[in-house]
Design a protein around this motif. Structure first.
Motif, PDB file in Angstrom:
ATOM      1  N   SER A  15       0.818  -1.261  -0.223  1.00  0.00           N
ATOM      2  CA  SER A  15      -0.132  -0.196  -0.116  1.00  0.00           C
ATOM      3  C   SER A  15       0.775   1.289  -0.044  1.00  0.00           C
ATOM      4  O   SER A  15       0.400   2.158  -0.138  1.00  0.00           O
ATOM      5  N   THR A  69       5.071   7.666   0.703  1.00  0.00           N
ATOM      6  CA  THR A  69       3.663   7.541   0.998  1.00  0.00           C
ATOM      7  C   THR A  69       3.673   6.645   2.327  1.00  0.00           C
ATOM      8  O   THR A  69       4.463   5.676   2.589  1.00  0.00           O
ATOM      9  N   GLY A  71       1.238   4.609   3.564  1.00  0.00           N
ATOM     10  CA  GLY A  71       0.522   3.318   3.326  1.00  0.00           C
ATOM     11  C   GLY A  71      -0.648   3.125   4.423  1.00  0.00           C
ATOM     12  O   GLY A  71      -0.874   3.843   5.323  1.00  0.00           O
ATOM     13  N   ARG A  72      -1.162   1.717   4.283  1.00  0.00           N
ATOM     14  CA  ARG A  72      -2.220   1.312   5.249  1.00  0.00           C
ATOM     15  C   ARG A  72      -1.764   0.960   6.501  1.00  0.00           C
ATOM     16  O   ARG A  72      -2.529   0.746   7.569  1.00  0.00           O
ATOM     17  N   GLU A  73      -0.414   0.105   6.419  1.00  0.00           N
ATOM     18  CA  GLU A  73      -0.059  -0.650   7.497  1.00  0.00           C
ATOM     19  C   GLU A  73       0.485   0.318   8.819  1.00  0.00           C
ATOM     20  O   GLU A  73       1.276   1.405   8.421  1.00  0.00           O
ATOM     21  N   LYS A 171      -1.131  12.571  11.596  1.00  0.00           N
ATOM     22  CA  LYS A 171      -1.009  11.132  11.441  1.00  0.00           C
ATOM     23  C   LYS A 171       0.440  10.597  11.339  1.00  0.00           C
ATOM     24  O   LYS A 171       0.584   9.562  12.203  1.00  0.00           O
ATOM     25  N   GLU A 175       1.732   7.999  14.266  1.00  0.00           N
ATOM     26  CA  GLU A 175       2.267   6.677  13.881  1.00  0.00           C
ATOM     27  C   GLU A 175       3.822   6.567  14.422  1.00  0.00           C
ATOM     28  O   GLU A 175       4.033   5.539  14.892  1.00  0.00           O
TER      29      GLU A 175
END
Length: 264
Positions: A15, A69, A71-73, A171, A175
């Protein structure tokens, strides 16, 4: 030699899209440069031009950082590790050296512990190998917020928003803080550092509040034959506080990574 965030490539990784650049001697031995948390490959420009020109240097933006980027993980050191290995394979390097600052060094420990002879040399700066419950840096790391970072480093955050294809600094900070606090096997390498057989030089700035002298020496004793370099009059970003001393040690180690081990 410089990284410019305009001459690189992307490698698609599920992703996320991982951005990287290469510079130096195209036919030279590969050196992967891994930046710290909330930084980017451009952080190495302060000393990149002082390093030996005979190597091929690859700078990699971790997920969510620089031009990569997110990603989703969820961000994990193990995921960074997989991304770095994928980039190195993509550029055709059978073996490579690693230079890691802070988070980049943590990833370097994981790669060296798992990759054996593929890693020619490992140089880390200000890179923890674990985060104990009583570590004085825990409160500092866990309490960081996006507004706090932006107040300290407004130009860095503005640059991130300019170059990142999907900027979301709130975000990213959330993270990264979760990454720093992660105590799972996908986080800090902890006792797996004892598996490292790569020639290793562990460096820290003498005034680094995030990587104590005690932790650095404990780490040195766990990696067979590792060297230790304490940089005087320098903090966490020792390559900025003492650039000549830092680059002299790094250059010497890259050219002869076994010399310091044999002298220990």
């Amino acid at each position: 030699m410089r990284f410019d965030h305009s001459s690189g490539q992307y490698l698609d990784r599920e992703s996320a899209r991982i951005y990287f650049e290469t510079t130096g001697a195209s036919s030279g031995r590969t050196v992967a440069l891994l930046h710290g948390g909330l930084g980017s490959l451009k952080d190495f420009n302060s000393f990149l031009g002082l390093l030996p020109p005979e190597f091929r240097y690859v700078g990699i933006d971790f997920r969510g950082h620089g031009r990569s980027t997110i990603g989703r993980e969820p961000l994990r050191y193990a995921l960074y590790q997989e991304d770095v290995n994928a980039v190195v394979r993509h550029i055709g390097a059978e073996s490579f050296s690693l230079v890691g600052f802070s988070d980049g060094g943590i990833v370097g420990y994981r790669i060296a512990a798992a990759s054996g002879s593929r890693v020619d040399a490992l140089f880390t700066l200000g890179a923890q190998w674990r985060l104990e419950a009583d570590d004085p840096s825990r409160e500092m790391l866990g309490g960081l917020t996006a507004p706090m970072w932006e107040e300290m480093f407004p130009e860095s955050v503005a640059y991130y928003r300019e170059v990142n294809p999907q900027p979301d600094f709130e975000k990213l900070v959330g993270e990264v803080v979760a990454l720093w606090m992660d105590e799972s096997p996908e986080g800090y390498p902890r006792e797996s550092v004892a598996e490292i057989r790569t020639p290793t030089l562990i460096a820290r700035g003498d005034d680094d509040p995030l990587f104590s002298m005690d932790e650095a020496l404990l780490l040195r004793d766990r990696i067979p034959g590792a060297g230790f370099f304490n940089i005087p009059f320098a903090g966490h970003d020792a390559f900025e506080d003492a650039p000549e001393l830092f680059t002299a040690a790094l250059s010497d180690f890259l050219r002869n990574p076994r010399k310091r081990q044999s002298e220990e």
